[in-house]
Design a protein around this motif. Structure first.
Motif, PDB file in Angstrom:
ATOM      1  N   MET A   1     -35.831 -94.180  45.147  1.00 35.46           N
ATOM      2  CA  MET A   1     -36.105 -93.306  46.272  1.00 35.46           C
ATOM      3  C   MET A   1     -36.376 -91.900  45.731  1.00 35.46           C
ATOM      4  O   MET A   1     -35.693 -91.420  44.844  1.00 35.46           O
ATOM      5  N   ALA A   2     -37.352 -91.216  46.315  1.00 31.00           N
ATOM      6  CA  ALA A   2     -37.706 -89.871  45.888  1.00 31.00           C
ATOM      7  C   ALA A   2     -36.667 -88.867  46.383  1.00 31.00           C
ATOM      8  O   ALA A   2     -36.078 -89.036  47.452  1.00 31.00           O
ATOM      9  N   ASP A   3     -36.449 -87.853  45.583  1.00 27.96           N
ATOM     10  CA  ASP A   3     -35.521 -86.785  45.947  1.00 27.96           C
ATOM     11  C   ASP A   3     -36.128 -85.981  47.101  1.00 27.96           C
ATOM     12  O   ASP A   3     -37.215 -85.411  46.955  1.00 27.96           O
ATOM     13  N   PRO A   4     -35.482 -85.885  48.263  1.00 29.67           N
ATOM     14  CA  PRO A   4     -36.056 -85.177  49.409  1.00 29.67           C
ATOM     15  C   PRO A   4     -36.159 -83.668  49.190  1.00 29.67           C
ATOM     16  O   PRO A   4     -36.845 -82.978  49.920  1.00 29.67           O
ATOM     17  N   PHE A   5     -35.476 -83.150  48.177  1.00 29.68           N
ATOM     18  CA  PHE A   5     -35.480 -81.715  47.931  1.00 29.68           C
ATOM     19  C   PHE A   5     -36.408 -81.308  46.793  1.00 29.68           C
ATOM     20  O   PHE A   5     -36.419 -80.169  46.384  1.00 29.68           O
ATOM     21  N   ILE A   7     -39.576 -80.017  45.283  1.00 32.79           N
ATOM     22  CA  ILE A   7     -40.651 -79.170  45.795  1.00 32.79           C
ATOM     23  C   ILE A   7     -41.911 -79.480  45.000  1.00 32.79           C
ATOM     24  O   ILE A   7     -41.925 -79.345  43.785  1.00 32.79           O
ATOM     25  N   PRO A   8     -42.991 -79.905  45.684  1.00 33.54           N
ATOM     26  CA  PRO A   8     -44.209 -80.252  44.960  1.00 33.54           C
ATOM     27  C   PRO A   8     -44.892 -79.011  44.393  1.00 33.54           C
ATOM     28  O   PRO A   8     -44.833 -77.929  44.980  1.00 33.54           O
ATOM     29  N   ALA A   9     -45.531 -79.188  43.256  1.00 33.26           N
ATOM     30  CA  ALA A   9     -46.321 -78.111  42.681  1.00 33.26           C
ATOM     31  C   ALA A   9     -47.543 -77.882  43.548  1.00 33.26           C
ATOM     32  O   ALA A   9     -48.021 -78.786  44.227  1.00 33.26           O
ATOM     33  N   ILE A  10     -48.074 -76.676  43.514  1.00 29.52           N
ATOM     34  CA  ILE A  10     -49.215 -76.331  44.363  1.00 29.52           C
ATOM     35  C   ILE A  10     -50.410 -77.242  44.084  1.00 29.52           C
ATOM     36  O   ILE A  10     -51.190 -77.522  44.969  1.00 29.52           O
ATOM     37  N   GLY A  11     -50.543 -77.747  42.862  1.00 28.82           N
ATOM     38  CA  GLY A  11     -51.651 -78.623  42.517  1.00 28.82           C
ATOM     39  C   GLY A  11     -51.586 -79.961  43.225  1.00 28.82           C
ATOM     40  O   GLY A  11     -52.571 -80.675  43.308  1.00 28.82           O
TER      41      GLY A  11
END
Length: 58
Positions: A1-5, A7-11
């Motif tokens: 499961m992906a960590d909900p916190f 933060i994706p990079a702008i790219g």
């Protein structure tokens, strides 16, 4: 499961128009589209450039 916190990079953002900025104003957290904030800043910069040009022009 992906960590909900995570933060994706702008790219990793497919549509930059969807970027929103969180601001703290009047003791509240609000959000606004980044593009609208940038538009406002660009307008202010252009106004300042015009004023500087006017001051530099004899």
């Amino acid at each position: 499961m992906a960590d909900p916190f995570t933060i994706p990079a702008i790219g990793e953002i497919a549509d930059p128009d969807q970027i929103r900025v969180v601001l703290f104003i009047n003791n509240k957290l609000v959000h606004a589209p980044l593009t609208e904030l940038v538009k406002h800043l660009l307008t202010r910069i252009e106004d300042l450039e015009t004023r500087v040009t006017d001051l530099e022009t004899p």
